[in-house]
Scaffold this motif. Structure first.
Motif, mmCIF file in Angstrom:
data_model
loop_
_atom_site.group_PDB
_atom_site.id
_atom_site.type_symbol
_atom_site.label_atom_id
_atom_site.label_comp_id
_atom_site.label_asym_id
_atom_site.label_seq_id
_atom_site.Cartn_x
_atom_site.Cartn_y
_atom_site.Cartn_z
ATOM 1 N N THR A 29 3.391 6.743 11.192
ATOM 2 C CA THR A 29 2.728 7.546 10.251
ATOM 3 C C THR A 29 1.961 8.639 10.432
ATOM 4 O O THR A 29 1.685 9.612 9.769
ATOM 5 N N SER A 45 8.323 6.713 2.226
ATOM 6 C CA SER A 45 7.750 5.779 2.478
ATOM 7 C C SER A 45 8.218 4.276 1.806
ATOM 8 O O SER A 45 8.535 4.478 0.753
ATOM 9 N N ASN A 67 0.549 5.407 1.769
ATOM 10 C CA ASN A 67 1.834 5.151 2.394
ATOM 11 C C ASN A 67 1.942 3.423 2.500
ATOM 12 O O ASN A 67 1.162 2.597 2.022
#
Length: 220
Positions: A29, A45, A67
């Motif tokens: 991420t 995501s 996310n």
């Protein structure tokens, strides 16, 4: 620069202009914060977002925008939010070009294990959406620290943990090296600045050959 930043910076270089890219939990991420200049991608995501942007500053973070790892994100113009079932459907149908997954183990056959370790005789924590991604994504990049806390290689001959996906990984990025997955053997493509092939052999269980175009990792 810590190991997580090294891996995230190098992972971001795998993205091609116009790709749809999924970033998995943990180190992957962070790659959104290091996108190369001029490269425009659509970030996905699995909790149901297409088109999200980099991590916001603390004062601009919104708890309703996160996310799949519950980390704050930005939603630039054009971003789309959707139900989880539609997001998972996109993952299964092949709409994602590249996925960067964190991993517990990766082996020389391209198998990846990233969902479970045994604690108190139970496998924990659970599969999540990674299995859909390993099945439906065109290119899987495994991003992980090269060795565990005891110095044991996480790049192994054959995975011993429960698999997330079989023969799906195309590229492996660690804090020490970059490998491509060849025919039952890895191909060492890049090494961390200052390291040698012998250094990588000493910390890698998996078999690998050395690319003719071996070079140092570019982390700028």
């Amino acid at each position: 620069m810590d190991v997580r930043e090294i891996i995230a910076r190098r992972a971001a270089q795998e993205f091609k202009n116009g790709e749809v890219v999924n970033l998995g939990f943990g180190i992957p991420t962070q790659a959104v914060n290091y996108l190369p200049e001029g490269v425009e991608i659509i970030l996905h995501s699995e909790n149901g977002i297409f088109g999200f942007g980099p991590k916001p500053s603390y004062d601009k973070a919104d708890s309703d925008m996160a996310n799949a790892g519950s980390e704050p994100i930005t939603l630039p113009k054009g971003a789309a939010i959707m139900p989880l079932n539609i997001s998972l459907g996109a993952m299964r149908k092949g709409y994602i070009d590249t996925t960067v997954l964190g991993a517990l183990e990766v082996d020389q056959y391209g198998n990846v294990a990233n969902w479970a370790t045994k604690r108190n005789d139970l496998w924990w924590p659970g599969i999540g959406g990674a299995m859909e991604l390993t099945y439906g994504t065109k290119k899987i990049v495994a991003a992980l620290v090269h060795t565990d806390k005891n110095g044991n290689s996480k790049i192994v001959k054959q995975c011993t943990l429960p698999l997330t996906g079989k023969k799906c990984v195309k590229t492996i990025i660690t804090d020490k090296a970059v490998f491509d997955v060849g025919d039952k053997v890895l191909v060492l493509r890049e090494v961390f600045p200052g390291l040698t092939v012998e250094n990588i052999k000493a910390i890698t269980e998996a078999d690998f050959v050395v690319s003719e175009n071996l070079k140092e990792m570019n982390l700028k």
